[in-house]
Enzyme design. Structure first.
Site, PDB file in Angstrom:
ATOM      1  N   SER A 234      65.163 -21.641  94.249  1.00  0.00           N
ATOM      2  CA  SER A 234      64.055 -22.412  93.683  1.00  0.00           C
ATOM      3  C   SER A 234      63.755 -22.005  92.254  1.00  0.00           C
ATOM      4  O   SER A 234      63.446 -22.850  91.404  1.00  0.00           O
ATOM      5  CB  SER A 234      62.780 -22.196  94.510  1.00  0.00           C
TER       6      SER A 234
ATOM      7  N   ASP B 108      57.393 -30.954  93.596  1.00  0.00           N
ATOM      8  CA  ASP B 108      57.299 -29.782  94.460  1.00  0.00           C
ATOM      9  C   ASP B 108      55.998 -29.834  95.250  1.00  0.00           C
ATOM     10  O   ASP B 108      55.637 -30.897  95.757  1.00  0.00           O
ATOM     11  CB  ASP B 108      57.411 -28.510  93.607  1.00  0.00           C
TER      12      ASP B 108
ATOM     13  N   HIS C  97      54.031 -22.705  95.294  1.00  0.00           N
ATOM     14  CA  HIS C  97      55.457 -22.772  94.947  1.00  0.00           C
ATOM     15  C   HIS C  97      55.657 -23.541  93.642  1.00  0.00           C
ATOM     16  O   HIS C  97      56.371 -23.087  92.739  1.00  0.00           O
ATOM     17  CB  HIS C  97      56.212 -23.438  96.096  1.00  0.00           C
TER      18      HIS C  97
END
Length: 425
Positions: free
Chosen positions: A382, A174, A216
């Site tokens: 996600s 990621d 994230h």
């Protein structure tokens, strides 16, 4: 009713699954609403990047790297010969993930070239395997997404405790991990990962201003650890802090993972030209070297465009694709308006979570900056992915089964919503 492939919408699926009343109760899909500031800001970043081109025909959208063509190595010679005969000046670039790379001297119409090379009429033998070099994005950043930025939490969130996930390792490809994740969140992350300098998320765009998708990967790790508090993870950078990468960056992140990972978390993906499976992503996933005791379960987000169009790597055979649910006060767990869906989706799980995040400011245009002090809430497919992995890890801990058996067990669970897979409890 005949439905055009790739244009199927959420409420049609509910009706087809015998849930028309449910579709009427859900609010209209945000996937087709006007974009909010977060999505507009992301689109501006993409538009300003000279290394991204967009094909925007509705239902066929994809992003790609200019001046690059990816080719199966066995087809490279005849592809180069045809391109030269057509007058293009080309050279071979650095290969990756079992694919050859062709570089053009000047900007060209990559889609038109791929169309020509995929045209059966141009070949006496088999059609060569060719594709653009697709740009990959972290979800929630994708064309048609609901535009959800993280929201700050004024209070801290307590970590879970227990042995769930002990002895299991997750590779998270990621944005990387916040350099201060353990310092700021010791009860969440201390001893749960070992990050090299290359694994660090470069969050800030000067001073304390956060990139659009900064944190994230850290937030994903928090969802994972809240669901399976003793699980370990191996962070790898596949995306920039704005949430942008490509097939090469994802393949490199996969190759860098600890070979003993039990699971791989891919909360990212792309649309491809002609909906053809991504050859480099398929090769990179197939190359994840299993040890005698571990064959990793690869789990990927379905995407946030509210569409049945497949995204990759989620739609690849052998990858567990996860859609997102939300909790409705009357109906319980129902599919979100933004989640992708389709026959290629295996599971659906809660997509909205609270947990550890980063510190800094997100700066909407002409608005007061959004301040973050270490905790946030965020929504998207996600975050359904680490939740699903955590539930697999719980089955492994409680039942003593393999990660593969745990994934298979979840995938045969209840499927009340057509196209969303089995519900992860």
């Amino acid at each position: 009713m005949r439905i055009e492939p790739g244009r199927l919408r959420r409420r049609t699926v509910f009706a087809a699954g015998g849930a028309a009343a449910l579709g009427a109760l859900l609010r209209p899909g945000r996937a087709i609403a006007a974009p909010g500031w977060y999505e507009q800001a992301f689109q501006s970043v993409v538009a300003a990047d000279p290394n991204i081109r967009a094909h925007l025909t509705p239902g066929q959208e994809f992003w790609y790297r200019p001046r690059q063509l990816l080719v199966a190595p066995a087809d490279l010679g005849r592809v180069m010969a045809r391109l030269t005969n057509l007058g293009y000046v080309v050279a071979t670039g650095a290969p990756f993930a079992g694919v050859a790379r062709v570089m053009f001297r000047v900007n060209v119409d990559i889609k038109a070239i791929v169309d020509d090379l995929r045209n059966r009429a141009n070949w006496a033998a088999s059609v060569p395997v060719v594709q653009p070099h697709h740009v990959v994005v972290g979800y929630p950043n994708i064309m048609g997404n609901p535009g959800d930025a993280p929201a700050s939490l004024a209070v801290s969130v307590a970590p879970a405790t227990g042995s769930t996930g002990s002895g299991q390792l997750v590779g998270i490809c990621d944005t990387g991990i916040w350099a201060d994740a353990t310092k700021r969140h010791p009860l969440w992350f201390a001893g749960s990962y070992a990050a090299a300098p290359a694994d660090i998320d470069e969050l800030y765009q000067g001073n304390s201003t956060l990139a659009l998708q900064a944190g994230h990967g850290t937030f994903i790790a928090g969802v994972l650890r809240r669901t399976a508090p003793s699980i370990m993870f191996d962070p790898a950078v596949a995306l920039t802090p704005h949430g942008i990468g490509d097939e090469a960056s994802v393949a490199a992140a996969l190759a860098s993972l600890n070979p003993t990972v039990s699971y791989v978390n891919l909360s990212l993906g792309c649309y491809t030209m002609g909906n053809v499976p991504s050859l480099p992503l398929a090769n990179a996933i197939a190359s994840l070297a299993p040890t005698p005791s571990v064959t990793p379960v690869v789990v990927a987000a379905a995407g946030n465009a509210g569409s049945a169009r497949p995204t990759w790597p989620a739609a690849l055979p052998g990858v567990v694709a996860v859609a997102a649910l939300r909790t409705d006060a009357l109906l319980g767990q129902v599919p979100t308006e933004y989640s992708n869906f389709g026959p290629w989706v295996d599971l659906c799980a809660i997509g909205g979570h609270q947990g550890p995040y980063v510190t800094g400011l997100l700066a909407p245009p002409d608005q007061k900056p959004l301040s973050f002090d270490g905790f946030a809430t965020w929504h998207g497919t996600s975050f359904a992915v680490p939740y699903a992995i955590g539930r697999m890890a719980k089955l492994v801990t409680n039942l003593g089964i393999s990660p593969q058996a745990a994934a298979a067990s979840l995938c045969v669970g209840p499927k009340p919503y057509a196209g969303y897979g089995a519900i992860v409890p």
